[in-house]
Motif scaffolding. Structure first.
Motif, PDB file in Angstrom:
ATOM      1  N   MET A 190       0.836  -1.204   0.000  1.00  0.00           N
ATOM      2  CA  MET A 190       0.000   0.000   0.000  1.00  0.00           C
ATOM      3  C   MET A 190       0.870   1.254   0.000  1.00  0.00           C
ATOM      4  N   SER A 191       1.948   1.236   0.780  1.00  0.00           N
ATOM      5  CA  SER A 191       2.841   2.389   0.864  1.00  0.00           C
ATOM      6  C   SER A 191       3.566   2.625  -0.456  1.00  0.00           C
ATOM      7  N   PHE A 192       4.079   1.562  -1.053  1.00  0.00           N
ATOM      8  CA  PHE A 192       4.721   1.702  -2.358  1.00  0.00           C
ATOM      9  C   PHE A 192       3.742   2.267  -3.387  1.00  0.00           C
ATOM     10  N   ALA A 193       2.464   1.873  -3.284  1.00  0.00           N
ATOM     11  CA  ALA A 193       1.456   2.302  -4.253  1.00  0.00           C
ATOM     12  C   ALA A 193       1.031   3.752  -4.067  1.00  0.00           C
ATOM     13  N   GLY A 194       1.337   4.343  -2.883  1.00  0.00           N
ATOM     14  CA  GLY A 194       1.063   5.764  -2.731  1.00  0.00           C
ATOM     15  C   GLY A 194       0.322   6.180  -1.491  1.00  0.00           C
ATOM     16  N   GLU A 195       0.092   5.264  -0.531  1.00  0.00           N
ATOM     17  CA  GLU A 195      -0.621   5.606   0.689  1.00  0.00           C
ATOM     18  C   GLU A 195       0.361   5.896   1.815  1.00  0.00           C
ATOM     19  N   VAL A 196      -0.066   6.749   2.742  1.00  0.00           N
ATOM     20  CA  VAL A 196       0.697   7.060   3.940  1.00  0.00           C
ATOM     21  C   VAL A 196      -0.264   6.955   5.118  1.00  0.00           C
ATOM     22  N   SER A 197       0.174   6.344   6.190  1.00  0.00           N
ATOM     23  CA  SER A 197      -0.691   6.125   7.337  1.00  0.00           C
ATOM     24  C   SER A 197      -1.273   7.437   7.857  1.00  0.00           C
ATOM     25  N   GLU A 198      -2.603   7.450   7.998  1.00  0.00           N
ATOM     26  CA  GLU A 198      -3.372   8.570   8.557  1.00  0.00           C
ATOM     27  C   GLU A 198      -3.435   9.801   7.659  1.00  0.00           C
ATOM     28  N   ILE A 199      -2.949   9.734   6.411  1.00  0.00           N
ATOM     29  CA  ILE A 199      -3.072  10.847   5.471  1.00  0.00           C
ATOM     30  C   ILE A 199      -4.023  10.426   4.358  1.00  0.00           C
ATOM     31  N   THR A 200      -4.993  11.250   4.044  1.00  0.00           N
ATOM     32  CA  THR A 200      -6.001  10.865   3.061  1.00  0.00           C
ATOM     33  C   THR A 200      -5.439  10.884   1.642  1.00  0.00           C
ATOM     34  N   ASN A 201      -5.924   9.950   0.835  1.00  0.00           N
ATOM     35  CA  ASN A 201      -5.554   9.874  -0.578  1.00  0.00           C
ATOM     36  C   ASN A 201      -6.736   9.251  -1.313  1.00  0.00           C
ATOM     37  N   SER A 202      -7.520  10.070  -1.965  1.00  0.00           N
ATOM     38  CA  SER A 202      -8.758   9.590  -2.578  1.00  0.00           C
ATOM     39  C   SER A 202      -8.612   9.211  -4.041  1.00  0.00           C
ATOM     40  N   THR A 203      -7.406   9.370  -4.601  1.00  0.00           N
ATOM     41  CA  THR A 203      -7.281   9.204  -6.051  1.00  0.00           C
ATOM     42  C   THR A 203      -6.417   8.029  -6.498  1.00  0.00           C
ATOM     43  N   PHE A 204      -5.596   7.451  -5.607  1.00  0.00           N
ATOM     44  CA  PHE A 204      -4.699   6.409  -6.109  1.00  0.00           C
ATOM     45  C   PHE A 204      -5.465   5.105  -6.341  1.00  0.00           C
ATOM     46  N   TYR A 205      -4.881   4.203  -7.118  1.00  0.00           N
ATOM     47  CA  TYR A 205      -5.651   3.102  -7.693  1.00  0.00           C
ATOM     48  C   TYR A 205      -6.154   2.077  -6.681  1.00  0.00           C
ATOM     49  N   LEU A 206      -5.583   2.041  -5.468  1.00  0.00           N
ATOM     50  CA  LEU A 206      -6.035   1.075  -4.465  1.00  0.00           C
ATOM     51  C   LEU A 206      -7.163   1.612  -3.592  1.00  0.00           C
ATOM     52  N   GLN A 207      -7.516   2.883  -3.745  1.00  0.00           N
ATOM     53  CA  GLN A 207      -8.529   3.476  -2.880  1.00  0.00           C
ATOM     54  C   GLN A 207      -9.942   3.123  -3.359  1.00  0.00           C
ATOM     55  N   THR A 208     -10.736   2.549  -2.457  1.00  0.00           N
ATOM     56  CA  THR A 208     -12.123   2.193  -2.763  1.00  0.00           C
ATOM     57  C   THR A 208     -13.110   2.977  -1.908  1.00  0.00           C
ATOM     58  N   THR A 209     -12.634   3.783  -0.979  1.00  0.00           N
ATOM     59  CA  THR A 209     -13.397   4.497   0.054  1.00  0.00           C
ATOM     60  C   THR A 209     -14.121   3.541   1.007  1.00  0.00           C
ATOM     61  N   LEU A 210     -13.880   2.246   0.871  1.00  0.00           N
ATOM     62  CA  LEU A 210     -14.389   1.243   1.796  1.00  0.00           C
ATOM     63  C   LEU A 210     -13.226   0.685   2.595  1.00  0.00           C
ATOM     64  N   SER A 211     -13.442   0.318   3.818  1.00  0.00           N
ATOM     65  CA  SER A 211     -12.358  -0.236   4.621  1.00  0.00           C
ATOM     66  C   SER A 211     -12.100  -1.684   4.212  1.00  0.00           C
ATOM     67  N   TYR A 212     -10.823  -2.039   4.074  1.00  0.00           N
ATOM     68  CA  TYR A 212     -10.477  -3.436   3.773  1.00  0.00           C
ATOM     69  C   TYR A 212      -9.137  -3.789   4.410  1.00  0.00           C
ATOM     70  N   TRP A 213      -8.956  -5.097   4.626  1.00  0.00           N
ATOM     71  CA  TRP A 213      -7.803  -5.623   5.359  1.00  0.00           C
ATOM     72  C   TRP A 213      -6.525  -5.622   4.538  1.00  0.00           C
ATOM     73  N   THR A 214      -5.411  -5.375   5.218  1.00  0.00           N
ATOM     74  CA  THR A 214      -4.101  -5.779   4.719  1.00  0.00           C
ATOM     75  C   THR A 214      -3.673  -7.004   5.526  1.00  0.00           C
ATOM     76  N   MET A 215      -2.489  -7.531   5.209  1.00  0.00           N
ATOM     77  CA  MET A 215      -1.970  -8.718   5.880  1.00  0.00           C
ATOM     78  C   MET A 215      -0.895  -8.366   6.906  1.00  0.00           C
TER      79      MET A 215
END
Length: 307
Positions: free
Chosen positions: A225-250
C-alpha cells in the motif's frame, strides 16, 4: 546480448514509464506516477504508484489491478470487481465481501494469517490454526479460481510480518509494536522483502517461505500500500487502491490496550489500524505466472487479458 524478459513483464513495461530513484514515501501519491523498481525477495520488482490507469487486468471473469511485477517476473494482482472501476470509486463490488480477520483480538497471536495458541508464530510448516480471513479466501479460491491453477503461481508468497519493533512478544497484558509500525508509520520506509521466512506464506510446491498455504491466495501488505502511494493517517482519494471502503491488509501493527491490531485501508481514504475481530472488506491477491502472454494496454477500456 539480448535482455529477454518474461512475456507478461515485457508487455507491461512496454506500456509503462519506469522511473529511476526512490519516491518520497512520506507523501501520498495522488497523480499518475507510473512505475518504480526496488528489490524484493526474488529479484527486481516493478511497482505501480499513484493514480495509474494502465494496470487493469481481466482474468477468470473478474477485474483486477496490477500491484507489481514480482522479482521472478510473476504479476501480482489485487481483486477489483466484476466490472471496471475508476480510481477512488466507492463500490462494494471491489471486494468479495466483509469478514473479521480473526475470531478474537484478545491475544497477540491473532494477527497471524495462521496461528498457534500461546505462540508468536506456528512452530510447524502446516501453519497451525487458519485465521477467519484465510478460510474466506481459500473458499473463494476453491469456488472461483481453482480451474485457473495452471496460470497462477505460488512462489512469490504473501508476507504476514510478525517481527517486533523492540521489546519482547507477549500473548496479552502488555502493549508492543510490530516492526511494520516503525518501518511504515515512523520511518516511512516500506520494503518488499519479508523479514522472516516463517511469515512468508507460500504453498507446499514453493521453494521458499513457510509452505503453509493450500491455495496461492492472500492479502495485500501495508508495505505494498505504501509503495502504491498511501501514507498512514493521510487521506488519498485518487490512487488506484482506494475504494473508500475499509479493507484488510496482511500486516500486523500493534498489540494495543484494546487488542491485536492490523493495518487496514480506511473509509476516509487513509490507512489506519483495526482490531482483528472487526469486520472489514476482503480483496484477494494472487500472482499470475511469469510466462503468461498478455494482450491489451492495461486501460479500463483495453485491459490486459491472457492470450
Amino acid at each position: 546480448y539480448f535482455d529477454i524478459k518474461p512475456l507478461a513483464m515485457n508487455t507491461i513495461l512496454a506500456n509503462s514509464t519506469v522511473h529511476e530513484g526512490t519516491p518520497d514515501f512520506s507523501q501520498v501519491a495522488t497523480t499518475d506516477e507510473g512505475m518504480y523498481k526496488v528489490e524484493d525477495d526474488l529479484g527486481m520488482s516493478y511497482y505501480f504508484r499513484g493514480a495509474v490507469e494502465n494496470n487493469y487486468v481481466k482474468f477468470a471473469g473478474y477485474w483486477w489491478r496490477i500491484v507489481r511485477i514480482n522479482g521472478n517476473g510473476s504479476i501480482r494482482l489485487i481483486y477489483d470487481g466484476t466490472s471496471a472501476h475508476a480510481n477512488g470509486e466507492s463500490s462494494t463490488d471491489r471486494q468479495i465481501g466483509t469478514s473479521d480477520y480473526n475470531n478474537s483480538a484478545n491475544a497477540s497471536y491473532y494477527v497471524g494469517y495462521t496461528y498457534q495458541v500461546d505462540a508468536q508464530r506456528p512452530s510447524t510448516q502446516n501453519g497451525g490454526t487458519a485465521s477467519t480471513i484465510k478460510g474466506v479466501l481459500d473458499s473463494w479460491y476453491s469456488n472461483n479460481l481453482q480451474n485457473y491453477d495452471s496460470q497462477i503461481v505460488n512462489s512469490p508468497g504473501f508476507c504476514n510480518d510478525r517481527d517486533l519493533q523492540n521489546g519482547s512478544w507477549v500473548v496479552n497484558g502488555s502493549e508492543f509494536y510490530y516492526s511494520s509500525f516503525e518501518r511504515l508509520y515512523t520511518n516511512k520506509q516500506p520494503t518488499f522483502e519479508c523479514e522472516n521466512d516463517s511469515d512468508l506464506y507460500t504453498t507446499s510446491g514453493s521453494s521458499n517461505g513457510n509452505k503453509a498455504l493450500q491455495y496461492p491466495i492472500g492479502l495485500i501488505s501495508m508495505d505494498e500500500m505504501s509503495f502504491a502511494g498511501e501514507v498512514s493517517e493521510i487521506t488519498n482519494s485518487t490512487f488506484y487502491l482506494q475504494t473508500t471502503l475499509s479493507y484488510w491488509t496482511m500486516t500486523p501493527s500493534t498489540m494495543a490496550f484494546d487488542g491485536a491490531r492490523m493495518y487496514i485501508s480506511k473509509t476516509n481514504n487513509s490507512v489506519s489500524t483495526a482490531r482483528t475481530s472487526a469486520a472489514h472488506g476482503v480483496r484477494p491477491v494472487i500472482n499470475l505466472k511469469a510466462d503468461v502472454q498478455l494482450t491489451g494496454t492495461g486501460t479500463s477500456t483495453d485491459p490486459y487479458k491472457l492470450a
